[in-house]
Design an enzyme around this catalytic site. Sequence first.
Site, PDB file in Angstrom:
ATOM      1  N   SER A 119       0.817  -1.219   0.000  1.00  0.00           N
ATOM      2  CA  SER A 119       0.000   0.000   0.000  1.00  0.00           C
ATOM      3  C   SER A 119       0.845   1.260   0.000  1.00  0.00           C
ATOM      4  O   SER A 119       0.304   2.361  -0.086  1.00  0.00           O
ATOM      5  CB  SER A 119      -0.914   0.007   1.230  1.00  0.00           C
ATOM      6  OG  SER A 119      -0.156  -0.105   2.420  1.00  0.00           O
ATOM      7  N   HIS A 140      -2.309  -3.193  -6.219  1.00  0.00           N
ATOM      8  CA  HIS A 140      -2.821  -2.874  -4.891  1.00  0.00           C
ATOM      9  C   HIS A 140      -4.334  -3.008  -4.812  1.00  0.00           C
ATOM     10  O   HIS A 140      -5.074  -2.213  -5.384  1.00  0.00           O
ATOM     11  CB  HIS A 140      -2.391  -1.443  -4.509  1.00  0.00           C
ATOM     12  CG  HIS A 140      -2.822  -1.033  -3.140  1.00  0.00           C
ATOM     13  ND1 HIS A 140      -3.118   0.264  -2.815  1.00  0.00           N
ATOM     14  CD2 HIS A 140      -3.013  -1.765  -2.011  1.00  0.00           C
ATOM     15  CE1 HIS A 140      -3.478   0.323  -1.551  1.00  0.00           C
ATOM     16  NE2 HIS A 140      -3.416  -0.884  -1.037  1.00  0.00           N
ATOM     17  N   GLU A 152      -5.172  -0.510  -7.816  1.00  0.00           N
ATOM     18  CA  GLU A 152      -4.151   0.412  -8.305  1.00  0.00           C
ATOM     19  C   GLU A 152      -3.026  -0.397  -8.954  1.00  0.00           C
ATOM     20  O   GLU A 152      -2.516  -1.341  -8.340  1.00  0.00           O
ATOM     21  CB  GLU A 152      -3.574   1.253  -7.163  1.00  0.00           C
ATOM     22  CG  GLU A 152      -4.514   2.311  -6.639  1.00  0.00           C
ATOM     23  CD  GLU A 152      -3.913   3.105  -5.491  1.00  0.00           C
ATOM     24  OE1 GLU A 152      -4.131   4.328  -5.439  1.00  0.00           O
ATOM     25  OE2 GLU A 152      -3.236   2.498  -4.630  1.00  0.00           O
ATOM     26  N   ASN A 190      -3.925   6.052  -0.779  1.00  0.00           N
ATOM     27  CA  ASN A 190      -3.339   6.218   0.552  1.00  0.00           C
ATOM     28  C   ASN A 190      -2.573   7.527   0.706  1.00  0.00           C
ATOM     29  O   ASN A 190      -2.444   8.036   1.820  1.00  0.00           O
ATOM     30  CB  ASN A 190      -2.453   5.023   0.892  1.00  0.00           C
ATOM     31  CG  ASN A 190      -3.268   3.818   1.304  1.00  0.00           C
ATOM     32  OD1 ASN A 190      -4.332   3.962   1.891  1.00  0.00           O
ATOM     33  ND2 ASN A 190      -2.794   2.636   0.994  1.00  0.00           N
TER      34      ASN A 190
END
Length: 284
Positions: A119, A140, A152, A190
């Site tokens: 992440s 991800h 992702e 994130n």
Amino acid sequence: MSIGKIAVLGSGTMGSGIAQVAALSGYEVLLIDVDQKFIDRALANIGKALQKSVEKGKLTTEDKEQILGRMKGSISYEDCKDVDLVIEAILENMDLKKQVYQKLDENCPSHAILASNTSSLSITEMAAATKRADKVVGMHFFNPAAVMKLVEIIPGLDTSDETVSAIEEVAKKMNKVPVYAKESPGFIVNRILVPMINEAVIALGEGIGTVEEIDTAMKLGAGMPMGPLALADMVGIDIVLAVAEVFHKEFADSKYRPALLLRQMVRAGHLGVKTGRGFYKYQK
């Protein structure tokens, strides 16, 4: 490149979720972990999740058995000798990941792609631990992997276009929506989400509002479906802290400094839903 068999490394919450999605999408799946008991637990939980889908009429009993039949477990990297793709979902620790990628590089066939569910960590650095940097990429998923639609895709410095295209095809076959992100700590989601959660924890620590007040304010005032503190519990407070620490180290900017309360929660073992206690309490 045609992907037929996928190895998922790590049978925790994310690894088991990814394995379930892969098997549900028709892939043959090898679930790898360091201890058979972790694998057995993950497969049992997947079976329970699939049974719920049967009870809701989303799957037939035959569908469930076929999906489980496509899944096997292993505690040996040597069983990766015939996989086309490895999706790594282990702890967010770069030294550990590089050790793992060296082992995967030695045991996987030369054509196999190595994808990380990280992440926040550098795909390029992981790739440098292998002799196949062109076949290492970020993939991800989001928790819970069986439900969340986004994936992702993060190319490293040397990741080939062929590798990226193959991962996009896999994501779409898994009924996910792929979004490309430049390699940078936290990627897209994130990079924006973790500083927001961290700021909510700082606000809590300063007594600006209670847990409930902060979450209610963000839901009703910012249109969030879930408050940031409840979201931290779902993600895992240890994961939030780990990502925040990566940001603070990589950017060397005090605005990314993790909240002291985050550290205290992790030290106390209050990690959120998975431990039964975080900013809220949960039944285990």
